[in-house]
Design an enzyme around this catalytic site. Structure first.
Site, PDB file in Angstrom:
ATOM      1  N   HIS A 363       0.953  -1.140   0.106  1.00  0.00           N
ATOM      2  CA  HIS A 363      -0.093  -0.225  -0.027  1.00  0.00           C
ATOM      3  C   HIS A 363       0.927   1.040  -0.032  1.00  0.00           C
ATOM      4  O   HIS A 363       0.580   2.261  -0.610  1.00  0.00           O
ATOM      5  CB  HIS A 363      -0.684   0.047   1.387  1.00  0.00           C
ATOM      6  CG  HIS A 363      -2.107   0.657   1.109  1.00  0.00           C
ATOM      7  ND1 HIS A 363      -3.283   0.662   2.088  1.00  0.00           N
ATOM      8  CD2 HIS A 363      -2.745   1.719   0.251  1.00  0.00           C
ATOM      9  CE1 HIS A 363      -4.027   1.497   1.724  1.00  0.00           C
ATOM     10  NE2 HIS A 363      -3.731   2.077   0.784  1.00  0.00           N
ATOM     11  N   GLU A 604      -1.305 -13.061 -17.036  1.00  0.00           N
ATOM     12  CA  GLU A 604      -0.171 -12.982 -15.967  1.00  0.00           C
ATOM     13  C   GLU A 604       0.372 -14.301 -15.653  1.00  0.00           C
ATOM     14  O   GLU A 604       1.270 -14.463 -14.960  1.00  0.00           O
ATOM     15  CB  GLU A 604      -0.356 -12.131 -15.012  1.00  0.00           C
ATOM     16  CG  GLU A 604      -1.696 -12.244 -14.453  1.00  0.00           C
ATOM     17  CD  GLU A 604      -2.391 -11.213 -13.396  1.00  0.00           C
ATOM     18  OE1 GLU A 604      -1.837 -10.424 -13.143  1.00  0.00           O
ATOM     19  OE2 GLU A 604      -3.569 -11.208 -13.043  1.00  0.00           O
ATOM     20  N   ASP A 628       3.571  -9.724 -12.672  1.00  0.00           N
ATOM     21  CA  ASP A 628       3.158 -11.099 -12.327  1.00  0.00           C
ATOM     22  C   ASP A 628       3.908 -12.240 -13.128  1.00  0.00           C
ATOM     23  O   ASP A 628       4.404 -13.159 -12.911  1.00  0.00           O
ATOM     24  CB  ASP A 628       1.822 -11.332 -12.033  1.00  0.00           C
ATOM     25  CG  ASP A 628       1.469 -11.160 -10.714  1.00  0.00           C
ATOM     26  OD1 ASP A 628       2.423 -11.274  -9.770  1.00  0.00           O
ATOM     27  OD2 ASP A 628       0.448 -10.854 -10.128  1.00  0.00           O
ATOM     28  N   CYS A 675       0.264  -3.578 -18.772  1.00  0.00           N
ATOM     29  CA  CYS A 675       0.492  -2.755 -17.669  1.00  0.00           C
ATOM     30  C   CYS A 675       1.492  -3.561 -16.830  1.00  0.00           C
ATOM     31  O   CYS A 675       1.729  -4.634 -16.875  1.00  0.00           O
ATOM     32  CB  CYS A 675      -0.782  -2.789 -16.735  1.00  0.00           C
ATOM     33  SG  CYS A 675      -1.552  -4.059 -16.565  1.00  0.00           S
TER      34      CYS A 675
END
Length: 759
Positions: A363, A604, A628, A675
């Site tokens: 975060h 991914e 990932d 992305c």
């Protein structure tokens, strides 16, 4: 041996400085191994010589005077070969070198082990004996284990500046480097401000104070409050505990008496240490002594002392809440940074962040990228409680932290910071211009968002849409699952902010390193576990509520795209599509007239790479999650600093997988975007353009750099470069070829400005 090792490690960790730690090691290792000599030689980086720094058995006057090059003596041999050396008769070895001042001619057998920290040789640990004998395997293993422990101690001593010129006068504090995981790009030079979690004694830093009387008064107040707490607790539990069990509170009260803990802490405060540091020193000293005792009952008393220390510390911290001073160019350091800690820093003072735990996806890292603050996460070896107030460099490009940097290194990084500032100012002018190559190829640049704060930054940078809206962020900052109404309001805000540009909302992607406090997922291997679509398909009630909220939020805007994470095959996709159609039907039945938005799949997982065509037939678009996909293809946990250097999106296997996905998606007539960190890397973006990606999505901070670079190249030149690197088998070679080609075109200014610094 294991018990002995545990005791030595505890003693060493409690040592006040490196000199004391080395003395403990030579003394204890000599005792444990029954040898006549134990010595430590440290490598002086400036002279490239192994210097005798501590000994028990040789002449103490030779400490700091005896030294040898890596090409000299048995110590030099151990250090240069980076492996142990076990000799029955040292004098007969061709590399044996005699130093008269050590008095070591009496010792025949020799066992040396290299001290290595993160591949860097730091010194050599040696034991010697008079009689000729080969040290056995167990003894050798013990010495190797001890040297591994010592490596960490020396690295910490370097970081805090307690190694000064290895015994010679006049040399400054040594510079030390610690490796973590890049959290947010950029570089910063500043002063460490250590922010501590509440009441954790282990992380309290040393801090000098002038007003000793004020510290003593503060400590006495805390003592009084804890005494009151103990008495209250004892009375409260009077009906629930037997008399002998309540006696523990009397023990606590006795410990608090002046003759016990209280007096010892006061003594340390009077030396100029602040109350919290003095408390840590005394309590941990007692804890260590109890833990070393053989009696199990007495060993357990360590936890009583620790508990008492924490209670006292909590009061001291409560009183001292407002005293944290943030100098200009503050670099916030914590065991675990929280968004709240960022909010405490006065505006304009914060230049960098360092977190000992956490990942590039935590975060705080997401916040840091949104705010453009250089960040390094997962710096596990950093002795953070000891570095308050010292000079630091944060390199968020490479995930590196430098403590006590030299003037030269500080100057180089200061130039990088200034270069970055000027570059950012210059790139602002590109906002209204399209991302178009010199030969007219349009490449839409989208942004990754998750917070409302990202919206303004994205718009300032000229984003053409949202390629990835992380819907888990609103879930992460909540204390329960947000309701449909709450989610609707959040999603509507995003969709309106970017309207009429497209907003791609990824369905809830928790698991791995993204956890919800109210929905804990505890697993041995979370990255290969219950995460992404696997969670939401198992909980259709969560998935349906979220989908309904998204659909309702798009009413009248029609710029929503739904993206499904962690899809590993067609069955999962079919189940998810069925639920989306069900939610769409429900929403329309309730009177909300919305068309079914475009639906996409994230590629991914390696399995999805090989099923791209099958998946593409059932959806409207594809989006590659490069972070990932790279970690799964290379079997590298990107958040683990121990293997972070193996995580490389320019690995040939990753490039080949990406090209395959683009080709297969286009064969089915479907657009494919990407992305992740790779899309925001200007040099990598050139390769992605050449591969045929239809759009790139990145953090807003990186968007101007990518746009600037792609506007300076032709698509044909990019394809030529891609053809060149696709024949290579080494990511480092690909990286240097790519960067050299761009520099030769005069386009090096937006590539990682810190790449030329040799530290």
């Amino acid at each position: 041996m294991l018990n002995t090792l545990r005791k030595i490690v505890q003693e060493v960790n409690a040592a006040k400085d490196l000199k004391a730690a080395l003395s403990i090691i030579v003394q204890r290792v000599k005792e444990a191994m029954g040898s006549q000599v134990c010595s430590v030689y440290l490598l002086d980086a400036e002279t490239n010589r192994f210097v005798l720094m501590a000994t028990d058995g040789l002449n103490k006057r030779s400490i700091g005077k005896v030294s040898m090059a890596p090409s000299e003596g048995l110590v030099g041999l151990v250090g240069s070969r980076e492996e142990p050396l076990n000799l029955e008769d040292a004098a007969s070895h061709p590399r044996y070198r005699y130093f008269a001042e050590t008095g070591e001619e009496r010792y025949a057998s020799f066992l040396g082990a290299p001290i290595i920290h993160h591949r860097r040789v730091m010194g050599v640990l040696v034991v010697q004996q008079k009689e000729r004998r080969q040290f056995d395997e167990g003894e050798e293993a013990f010495l190797v284990t001890m040297s591994a422990q010592l490596a960490g101690v020396i690295a910490h001593a370097e970081a805090t500046g307690s190694i000064r010129g290895l015994g010679r006068q006049g040399k400054g504090v040594q510079e030390a480097k610690f490796v973590g995981v890049p959290g947010a790009p950029g570089a910063a030079v500043g002063t460490a401000v250590v922010v501590l979690p509440p009441a954790d004694l282990n992380v309290v830093p040393d801090r000098s104070v002038d007003d000793i009387a004020a510290e003593l008064e503060l400590f006495d107040k805390a003592l009084g409050w804890v005494r009151e707490d103990m008495q209250e607790l004892s009375e409260k539990l009077a009906t629930q505990l037997r008399k002998e069990e309540r006696a523990l509170f009397d023990v606590y009260l006795m410990m608090l008496e002046d003759a016990a803990l209280g007096n010892e802490v006061r003594k340390v405060i009077r030396t100029g240490q602040w109350a919290q540091g003095a408390l840590r020193q005394v309590v941990l000293d007692h804890v260590n002594r109890f833990e070393l005792m053989d009696d199990a009952y007495l060993r357990e008393r360590a936890s009583d002392v620790r508990d008492l220390g924490r209670r006292l510390l909590a009061y001291l911290q409560e009183e001292r809440k407002t005293t944290l001073v943030y100098p200009d160019n503050s670099i916030l350091v914590s065991e675990e940074l929280s968004p709240a800690m960022l909010g405490e820093v006065p505006e304009g003072k914060l230049v960098g962040l360092i977190s000992v735990t956490g990942s590039g996806n935590s975060h705080v890292a997401i916040f840091a990228r949104a705010m453009g603050i250089p960040t390094v996460m997962g710096v596990v070896d950093l002795p953070y409680s000891k570095i308050d107030g010292i000079k630091l460099i944060v390199d968020g490009y490479h995930g590196e932290v430098f403590t006590n940097p030299s003037d030269l290194l500080s100057k180089q990084y200061a130039e990088v910071v200034e270069e970055e500032r000027q570059l950012t100012e210059g790139l602002d002018a590109l906002r209204a211009l399209p991302c178009e190559t010199l030969d007219g190829h349009r490449m839409p640049l989208w942004v990754n968002t998750g917070l409302l704060a990202d919206v303004a930054r994205a718009q300032q940078r000229g984003a053409e849409g949202v390629g990835l809206y992380r819907t888990e962020v609103p879930f992460m900052i909540n204390e329960r699952f947000p309701s449909e109404k709450e989610q609707l309001a959040t999603y509507r805000e995003q969709l309106q902010a970017f309207h009429p540009l497209p907003v791609t909302m990824r369905t809830l992607d928790i698991g791995g390193d993204k956890s919800l406090s109210y929905f804990p997922i505890k697993e041995e291997n979370p990255f290969l576990g219950w995460r992404g679509i696997r969670v939401t398909l198992d909980h259709p009630e969560i998935f349906l509520v979220q989908t309904r909220a998204m659909l309702k939020a798009s009413e009248g805007l029609n710029n929503l795209r739904i993206l499904l994470p962690m899809i590993s095959g067609t069955q999962e996709l079919e189940e998810a599509l069925h639920l989306i159609h069900r939610a769409w039907g429900e929403v329309r039945d309730e009177g909300t007239d919305v068309p079914l938005p475009p639906i996409g799949v994230m590629i991914e997982i390696p399995a999805a790479v090989y099923q791209t065509r099958e998946l593409a037939r059932q959806v409207d678009f594809l989006s590659v999650g490069s972070n990932d996909l790279t970690q799964y293809l290379l079997a590298v946990d990107r958040n683990n600093p121990r293997v972070a250097d193996l995580y490389d999106f320019l690995h040939p296997a990753v490039l080949q997988a990406l090209q395959k996905v683009v080709n297969d998606a286009h064969l089915e007539g479907k657009p494919v975007s990407i992305c992740g960190e790779m899309a925001g890397d200007p040099a990598a973006a050139v390769l992605l353009l050449a591969m045929g990606f239809d759009s790139l999505s990145m953090n807003a901070t990186n968007l101007p750099k990518v746009k600037w670079l792609l506007r300076q190249v032709t698509q044909s030149k990019a394809k030529e470069l891609l053809g060149q690197v696709m024949t290579m088998d080494n990511p480092h070679l690909i990286y240097s070829t790519l960067h050299l080609a761009l520099r030769n075109l005069g386009l090096g200014r937006v590539i990682n400005p810190a790449s030329n610094i040799q530290a």
